[in-house]
Structures are given as C-alpha cells and as structure tokens.
Design a protein around this motif. Sequence first.
Motif, mmCIF file in Angstrom:
data_model
loop_
_atom_site.group_PDB
_atom_site.id
_atom_site.type_symbol
_atom_site.label_atom_id
_atom_site.label_comp_id
_atom_site.label_asym_id
_atom_site.label_seq_id
_atom_site.Cartn_x
_atom_site.Cartn_y
_atom_site.Cartn_z
ATOM 1 N N TYR A 1 0.757 -1.198 0.000
ATOM 2 C CA TYR A 1 0.047 0.031 0.044
ATOM 3 C C TYR A 1 0.809 1.209 -0.056
ATOM 4 N N MET A 2 2.028 1.354 0.705
ATOM 5 C CA MET A 2 2.656 2.549 0.871
ATOM 6 C C MET A 2 3.363 2.909 -0.316
ATOM 7 N N ARG A 3 4.043 1.771 -0.974
ATOM 8 C CA ARG A 3 4.726 1.933 -2.025
ATOM 9 C C ARG A 3 3.636 2.368 -3.365
ATOM 10 N N ALA A 4 2.472 1.861 -3.317
ATOM 11 C CA ALA A 4 1.561 2.351 -4.483
ATOM 12 C C ALA A 4 1.216 3.995 -4.018
ATOM 13 N N LEU A 5 1.069 4.153 -2.672
ATOM 14 C CA LEU A 5 0.648 5.718 -2.215
ATOM 15 C C LEU A 5 1.744 6.327 -2.832
ATOM 16 N N LEU A 6 2.988 6.004 -2.253
ATOM 17 C CA LEU A 6 4.200 6.985 -2.363
ATOM 18 C C LEU A 6 4.746 7.239 -4.169
ATOM 19 N N GLY A 7 4.361 5.882 -4.738
ATOM 20 C CA GLY A 7 4.453 6.108 -6.061
ATOM 21 C C GLY A 7 3.606 6.631 -7.139
ATOM 22 N N GLY A 8 2.447 7.398 -6.273
ATOM 23 C CA GLY A 8 1.507 8.137 -7.156
ATOM 24 C C GLY A 8 0.511 7.558 -7.797
ATOM 25 N N GLU A 9 0.300 6.128 -7.475
ATOM 26 C CA GLU A 9 -0.655 5.252 -8.154
ATOM 27 C C GLU A 9 -1.940 5.219 -7.746
ATOM 28 N N LEU A 10 -2.218 5.897 -6.818
ATOM 29 C CA LEU A 10 -3.791 5.750 -6.168
ATOM 30 C C LEU A 10 -4.565 7.162 -6.574
ATOM 31 N N THR A 11 -5.996 6.906 -6.440
ATOM 32 C CA THR A 11 -6.647 7.898 -6.317
ATOM 33 C C THR A 11 -6.835 8.660 -5.102
ATOM 34 N N GLN A 12 -7.298 10.006 -5.032
ATOM 35 C CA GLN A 12 -7.294 10.650 -3.790
ATOM 36 C C GLN A 12 -8.174 9.809 -2.933
ATOM 37 N N GLU A 13 -9.167 8.952 -3.392
ATOM 38 C CA GLU A 13 -9.971 8.052 -2.311
ATOM 39 C C GLU A 13 -9.106 7.027 -1.850
ATOM 40 N N GLY A 14 -8.104 6.620 -2.295
ATOM 41 C CA GLY A 14 -7.101 5.621 -1.860
ATOM 42 C C GLY A 14 -6.528 6.166 -0.782
ATOM 43 N N TYR A 15 -6.015 7.383 -0.625
ATOM 44 C CA TYR A 15 -5.340 7.955 0.413
ATOM 45 C C TYR A 15 -6.207 8.377 1.469
ATOM 46 N N THR A 16 -7.460 8.600 1.072
ATOM 47 C CA THR A 16 -8.544 9.148 2.047
ATOM 48 C C THR A 16 -8.861 7.848 3.023
ATOM 49 N N ARG A 17 -8.812 6.634 2.367
ATOM 50 C CA ARG A 17 -8.966 5.305 3.228
ATOM 51 C C ARG A 17 -7.895 5.130 4.441
ATOM 52 N N LEU A 18 -6.801 5.564 4.085
ATOM 53 C CA LEU A 18 -5.882 5.670 5.028
ATOM 54 C C LEU A 18 -6.096 6.824 5.856
ATOM 55 N N ALA A 19 -6.420 7.837 5.865
ATOM 56 C CA ALA A 19 -6.654 9.182 6.634
ATOM 57 C C ALA A 19 -7.870 8.616 7.569
ATOM 58 N N ILE A 20 -8.774 7.994 7.067
ATOM 59 C CA ILE A 20 -9.789 7.445 7.930
ATOM 60 C C ILE A 20 -9.430 6.407 8.934
ATOM 61 N N GLN A 21 -8.425 5.694 8.717
ATOM 62 C CA GLN A 21 -7.856 4.601 9.697
ATOM 63 C C GLN A 21 -7.017 5.337 10.790
ATOM 64 N N TYR A 22 -6.468 6.459 10.272
ATOM 65 C CA TYR A 22 -5.568 7.461 11.167
ATOM 66 C C TYR A 22 -6.684 8.026 12.345
#
Length: 219
Positions: free
Chosen positions: A30-51
């Motif tokens: 997951y972190m490699r995909a996020l840092l690689g710019g491979e996700l949509t904004q929703e893909g990051y939002t799912r992490l922010a929700i868990q935080y």
Amino acid sequence: MSVTTDARPFSATLRASTLEVHEKANYSTYMRALLGGELTQEGYTRLAIQYYFIYGAIEAASDRMAGDRVGGEFVFDELRRLPNLERDLAHLVGPDWRSTITPLASTRAYVARIEEASAWAGGYVAHHYTRYLGDIAGGQAIRRLLEKTYDVAEAGTLFYHFDGIGSAPRFRDAYRAKLDNAPWDEAERARVIDETVVAFECNVAVFDELASRLDEFRA
C-alpha cells in the motif's frame, strides 16, 4: 556469569531493534503504491480514515497518561493530530464524515492493542513513538506527494502539518533524549522494544488490509 548490556543510548537501541519491521511498514504494498502516485485521492482517504481511529486511541491514552511520572514526559499537546484529521476528513469525505466512516478490522485490532498496552507507561510510549516520530520525519514526503500528485493542499494534508513543534530535528532530538533518560531498567527497556515491534506490526496489518482492495483505488 557476566551480563552484557547495550552501551548505546536507548533511543539508538530502540531504532536498531525495530528497523526491520519499520522497513516492512515503509515498503508495504500500500505505501509503495501511495508514494508512487498510483492511487486516487480516495485511495489516500481510506488511510486518513484509519488514522482518525488510531490517533483517537493514542490521544485518549495521552490524556490518561498526562499525570504519570514517566509517561507524562511523552505527552505533547503540540503533537495532537485529531483536530487536523477532523478538518482533513471534512474536506476529503464531506461534512457528514463522522456518520459515514468505519475502521477496518485491522484498525479495530490496533486500537484495542493501544488501549491494552497503554495501561503502563512503556507501552504507551512504544505506540506514541512509533506513530509520531514517523509522521514528523517520513510523513513529510507524503504531505509533499499529496500536494503535488494528488492535488490536495491545506485541508486534506493538515495531518502532516507540525507547525507547533518548531524545528523538527530539534524536537526529535529532545524526544530521543527523553527515551534515553526514562527510568527503565534493562527488562523494562526490552518490554518497550517488544511493544514497539508490535506497534509497527499493527501498522503493517492496516497497510496490508488497505492493499487487499488496492485495485479499486488505482489512478
């Protein structure tokens, strides 16, 4: 029989002892995909929700630990993330975010572990250290990525703003000095190290569960 003790400062021992699992978290799918710019904004939002749920547990533990002789040394109001996370989620999810977000199973397990471990100061510090020092350092790369690649600035990235701590390197040095000076004997230090490993594993579990639906959130 002689007993060999680690002559390094405890902060250095802690970092070295958790380096492998720390790297496991940093280089998760997951972190490699996020840092690689491979996700949509929703893909990051799912992490922010868990935080939101994770930091809710840690900061509730901070409230309980504030008067503790040892744990209270690691309670910093200027580190609190919930106010910024609330503003981020209002932007990323919408005004009804409180009634729509839910934790993943791995996040619920992580929260339960924080609550259990924070019954003692060393356990609280283990979870506090694992999250906040990483956010102050490596988290800034995620902030820059969100701003440049995901077109999210200010609200949406406030979780990674640490304006209240002054110089980040000086703050980290002061934090490590508190670790070095905490009145833990060798057995207690070993317990702190073990719980820090658990804390990193909890993060890995969250990242792995996020990765299980990664294809839904690829850009």
